[in-house]
Design a protein around this motif. Structure first.
Motif, short mmCIF file in Angstrom:
data_model
loop_
_atom_site.label_atom_id
_atom_site.label_comp_id
_atom_site.label_asym_id
_atom_site.label_seq_id
_atom_site.Cartn_x
_atom_site.Cartn_y
_atom_site.Cartn_z
N GLY A 70 36.60 29.00 56.28
CA GLY A 70 35.69 29.00 55.13
C GLY A 70 35.55 30.37 54.50
O GLY A 70 35.62 30.51 53.27
N MET A 71 35.36 31.40 55.31
CA MET A 71 35.21 32.74 54.77
C MET A 71 36.50 33.23 54.12
O MET A 71 36.48 33.95 53.12
N SER A 72 37.65 32.86 54.69
CA SER A 72 38.93 33.26 54.12
C SER A 72 39.11 32.65 52.73
O SER A 72 39.50 33.34 51.77
N MET A 73 38.84 31.35 52.60
CA MET A 73 38.95 30.70 51.30
C MET A 73 37.93 31.26 50.32
O MET A 73 38.22 31.49 49.14
N SER A 74 36.71 31.49 50.79
CA SER A 74 35.67 32.04 49.92
C SER A 74 36.05 33.42 49.39
O SER A 74 35.90 33.70 48.19
N GLN A 75 36.53 34.27 50.28
CA GLN A 75 36.92 35.61 49.85
C GLN A 75 38.11 35.56 48.90
O GLN A 75 38.17 36.30 47.91
N SER A 76 39.08 34.68 49.19
CA SER A 76 40.24 34.55 48.33
C SER A 76 39.85 34.09 46.93
O SER A 76 40.34 34.60 45.93
N MET A 77 38.95 33.12 46.87
CA MET A 77 38.48 32.63 45.57
C MET A 77 37.69 33.71 44.83
O MET A 77 37.79 33.85 43.62
N SER A 78 36.90 34.47 45.56
CA SER A 78 36.13 35.54 44.93
C SER A 78 37.04 36.61 44.34
O SER A 78 36.81 37.08 43.21
N MET A 79 38.08 36.98 45.08
CA MET A 79 39.02 37.97 44.57
C MET A 79 39.78 37.45 43.35
O MET A 79 40.03 38.18 42.40
N ARG A 80 40.17 36.17 43.39
CA ARG A 80 40.85 35.59 42.23
C ARG A 80 39.93 35.55 41.03
O ARG A 80 40.36 35.81 39.90
N ASN A 81 38.67 35.24 41.25
CA ASN A 81 37.71 35.20 40.16
C ASN A 81 37.56 36.58 39.51
O ASN A 81 37.53 36.71 38.28
N GLN A 82 37.49 37.62 40.33
CA GLN A 82 37.38 38.97 39.80
C GLN A 82 38.64 39.37 39.03
O GLN A 82 38.56 40.02 37.97
N SER A 83 39.81 38.99 39.53
CA SER A 83 41.06 39.33 38.87
C SER A 83 41.18 38.61 37.52
O SER A 83 41.61 39.20 36.52
N LEU A 84 40.79 37.34 37.47
CA LEU A 84 40.82 36.60 36.20
C LEU A 84 39.83 37.19 35.21
O LEU A 84 40.11 37.25 34.00
N ASP A 85 38.69 37.64 35.70
CA ASP A 85 37.72 38.28 34.82
C ASP A 85 38.28 39.57 34.25
O ASP A 85 38.05 39.90 33.07
N THR A 86 39.05 40.31 35.05
CA THR A 86 39.70 41.53 34.55
C THR A 86 40.74 41.20 33.50
O THR A 86 40.87 41.90 32.48
N VAL A 87 41.49 40.12 33.70
CA VAL A 87 42.49 39.71 32.71
C VAL A 87 41.80 39.36 31.40
O VAL A 87 42.25 39.76 30.31
N LEU A 88 40.70 38.60 31.50
CA LEU A 88 40.02 38.15 30.29
C LEU A 88 39.36 39.29 29.53
O LEU A 88 39.36 39.30 28.29
N ASN A 89 38.82 40.26 30.23
CA ASN A 89 38.02 41.31 29.60
C ASN A 89 38.73 42.65 29.46
O ASN A 89 38.21 43.55 28.79
N ALA A 90 39.90 42.80 30.08
CA ALA A 90 40.61 44.09 30.00
C ALA A 90 42.08 43.92 29.65
O ALA A 90 42.55 44.47 28.65
N THR A 91 42.82 43.14 30.42
CA THR A 91 44.26 43.06 30.23
C THR A 91 44.63 42.36 28.92
O THR A 91 45.47 42.84 28.15
#
Length: 463
Positions: A70-91
Motif C-alpha cells: 500500500g505505501m509503495s503504491m501510494s508513494q508511486s502515485m504521489s510522485m507521479r502526481n507531482q511530476s504531472l503537475d510539473t508538466v502542466l505548470n512548467a514543462t
C-alpha cells in the motif's frame, strides 16, 4: 648446569601453560554471552512451531506485506502526481513559450525589414507591433528559463544556455534596428546596412537558438507524458501479491480451525480489491489520456506551430528579396514548401475536429497570399519594384501584408485551440492520479486493522 637446564625447562612449560588457560577463559566467556540469545532463539523456534506462534508469524507477514504494498503504491502515485503537475505548470508552458519566442523574433525581424520597403518611418501600428514582438520575445525567454529551472530535466542546462544567449543578443539586435531606423529617417543609405547586420544576428544566432529550444521543450513534454503514462506494473504487482497472501492465509485458517471464513479477513480482502481496482483504473485512465489522447492532440499543435514558423520565415525572405533586388527562384521553392506545410497543418486540424470556420478562413488567407506571392515573383522578375513594394506594403486593408497577417492570425488561433486540447489531456491524466495516493494508503491501513480484528478470537482461544 643440570639445575639450570631444569629451571629453564620448567619456566618454559609455565610460559606455555598460561596462554592456554587464557584462551580457555575467553571461550567460556563467549559461550556465556551467547547462551542467552541461543536459548531465546530455541524458545522462539519452539513457539513458532505451535499454532499461536504460526498465527502471530502469519499476521506479522501479512501486516508487513499489506503496508509495504500500500505505501509503495501510494508513494508511486504521489510522485507521479507531482511530476504531472510539473508538466502542466512548467514543462508545457515552457514549450508554448518557446513557440512564442520563435514567432515573436520572426515577426520583429519581418517588420524591421519591411520598414525599408517603402519610404518613411514605420507607422504607429507597425511600431506598436514591433515593440510588442520584442517585449513578447523577452518575456517568453524569461518564462522558458524559469520553466527549465523548475522542470530540471536532462535538457534544462542546454535550454538555459540557449535562452541566455538569446537574451544577450536581443538588446544588440534592437539597438542595431534602432540605429537603422534613425539613419532611414535621415536618408542615409547606411541604414540598410545596420538592418542587414541586425537581421544577420537574428537569423544566424537567435533564430537557430530559438528553434533548438523549441525542439528540446517539445520533446521534453512528449517524453515526460510518455514516461508518466506507463502502467505501474511493479507497485500493482505488490498489491496483487498482498491479495494472494490474504487468500492463502484464509485457506490456512480454514484448514487449521475448520470454521467458516473470517469476517475480518474478508473485509481486508475487499479493501485490497478496491485498492487494486482503483489503482488499475487510474493507471488505465492516465495511459489513455496522457499517452494515446495526448499524442493525438499534440500532432496538430506541432504541425500548426511548424507551419506558422515556416510562413513567417517565408514572409521575411520575400521582403529581403525585394530589398536586395534578388531573383526569387529559391524563394519560389521555399514558398511551395510553406504552402504545403500550412495546407497540411490545416488538413490535420480538420481531421481532429477543430473549428471548421477557422480552418476555412485559414485556407482563404493562404490562397490569397499564394496569389499575391505569384504577383510578387512576376514583379521582381520584371524589375517592377514599386509594384512589388505595394504588394509587400503594410498599409491599408489590401495587399499581400493584409492576407499574410490574416493567415498568421488564424494560425495563431488554431494553435491556441490546439494547445488547450493538449493541456486538457494533461489535466485529465493529472486528475486520474489525484486522491489515489491517499485512498490506497487508507485502504491498506484498513486492511491491516481488519485482519487483526478478525484474528483476535482465534488468538483468544489460547490465552
Amino acid at each position: 648446569m643440570v639445575r639450570a637446564l631444569e629451571t629453564t625447562s620448567e619456566d618454559a612449560w609455565l610460559d606455555e601453560l598460561e596462554p592456554r588457560q587464557h584462551r580457555a577463559r575467553l571461550s567460556d566467556r563467549l559461550q556465556g554471552r551467547l547462551a542467552r540469545p541461543v536459548h531465546m532463539g530455541r524458545r522462539g523456534k519452539a513457539f513458532l512451531e505451535t499454532t499461536p506462534g504460526k498465527l502471530i508469524a502469519m499476521m506479522v507477514v501479512l501486516t508487513m506485506s499489506l503496508l509495504a504494498a500500500g505505501m509503495s503504491m501510494s508513494q508511486s502515485m504521489s510522485m507521479r502526481n507531482q511530476s504531472l503537475d510539473t508538466v502542466l505548470n512548467a514543462t508545457e508552458p515552457m514549450s508554448a513559450a518557446a513557440h512564442l519566442l520563435s514567432t515573436s523574433l520572426l515577426r520583429a525581424d519581418t517588420i524591421a525589414a519591411g520598414s525599408f520597403v517603402q519610404a518613411g518611418p514605420l507607422s504607429e501600428e507597425d511600431m506598436r507591433t514591433y515593440t510588442a514582438a520584442i517585449d513578447q520575445a523577452a518575456s517568453s525567454a524569461s518564462e522558458i528559463y524559469k520553466g527549465a529551472v523548475e522542470a530540471d530535466s536532462a535538457t534544462s542546462d542546454r535550454i538555459e544556455e540557449l535562452v541566455v544567449n538569446i537574451q544577450r543578443d536581443l538588446p544588440v539586435y534592437s539597438a542595431l534596428n534602432a540605429r537603422a531606423q534613425v539613419n532611414q529617417r535621415m536618408g542615409n543609405p547606411v541604414g540598410v546596412a545596420y538592418m542587414s547586420q541586425a537581421s544577420g544576428i537574428m537569423r544566424t544566432r537567435m533564430l537557430d537558438a530559438a528553434q533548438e529550444v523549441n525542439d528540446l521543450t517539445r520533446q521534453d513534454v512528449a517524453d515526460e507524458m510518455r514516461r508518466l503514462s506507463q502502467p505501474q506494473w511493479f507497485t500493482l504487482s505488490g498489491l496483487l501479491a498482498a491479495l494472494a497472501f490474504l487468500g492463502l492465509a484464509q485457506w490456512w485458517l480454514w484448514l487449521t480451525f475448520r470454521r467458516r471464513l473470517n469476517r475480518g479477513f474478508l473485509a481486508a480482502t475487499l479493501a485490497v480489491v478496491v485498492a487494486v481496482t482503483w489503482a488499475g483504473v487510474s493507471n488505465f485512465q492516465s495511459w489513455r489520456s496522457g499517452s494515446v489522447d495526448y499524442e493525438r492532440a499534440a500532432q496538430p499543435w506541432e504541425e500548426l506551430t511548424a507551419a506558422r514558423i515556416d510562413a513567417l520565415e517565408t514572409r521575411t525572405d520575400e521582403t529581403f528579396a525585394l530589398l536586395r533586388r534578388e531573383t526569387v527562384s529559391h524563394s519560389i521553392r521555399d514558398f511551395e514548401d510553406t504552402y504545403a506545410s500550412v495546407a497540411g497543418a490545416a488538413g490535420t486540424a480538420q481531421g481532429y475536429g477543430m473549428s471548421q470556420p477557422l480552418i476555412d478562413d485559414t485556407r482563404t488567407h493562404l490562397n490569397a497570399w499564394s496569389n499575391e506571392h505569384a504577383e510578387l515573383v512576376s514583379a521582381l522578375n520584371t524589375g517592377s519594384y514599386d509594384q512589388a513594394a505595394a504588394l509587400l506594403g503594410s498599409r491599408g486593408a489590401s495587399g499581400g501584408e493584409a492576407s499574410f497577417r490574416g493567415l498568421d492570425a488564424k494560425l495563431a488561433e488554431l494553435i491556441a485551440s490546439s494547445r488547450e486540447s493538449t493541456r486538457l489531456y494533461i489535466a485529465e491524466s493529472l486528475d486520474a492520479t489525484r486522491r489515489v495516493s491517499a485512498a490506497v494508503a487508507l485502504l491498506s491501513l484498513l486492511a491491516v486493522v481488519a485482519i487483526w480484528w478478525g484474528i483476535r478470537r482465534r488468538l483468544g482461544e489460547y490465552l
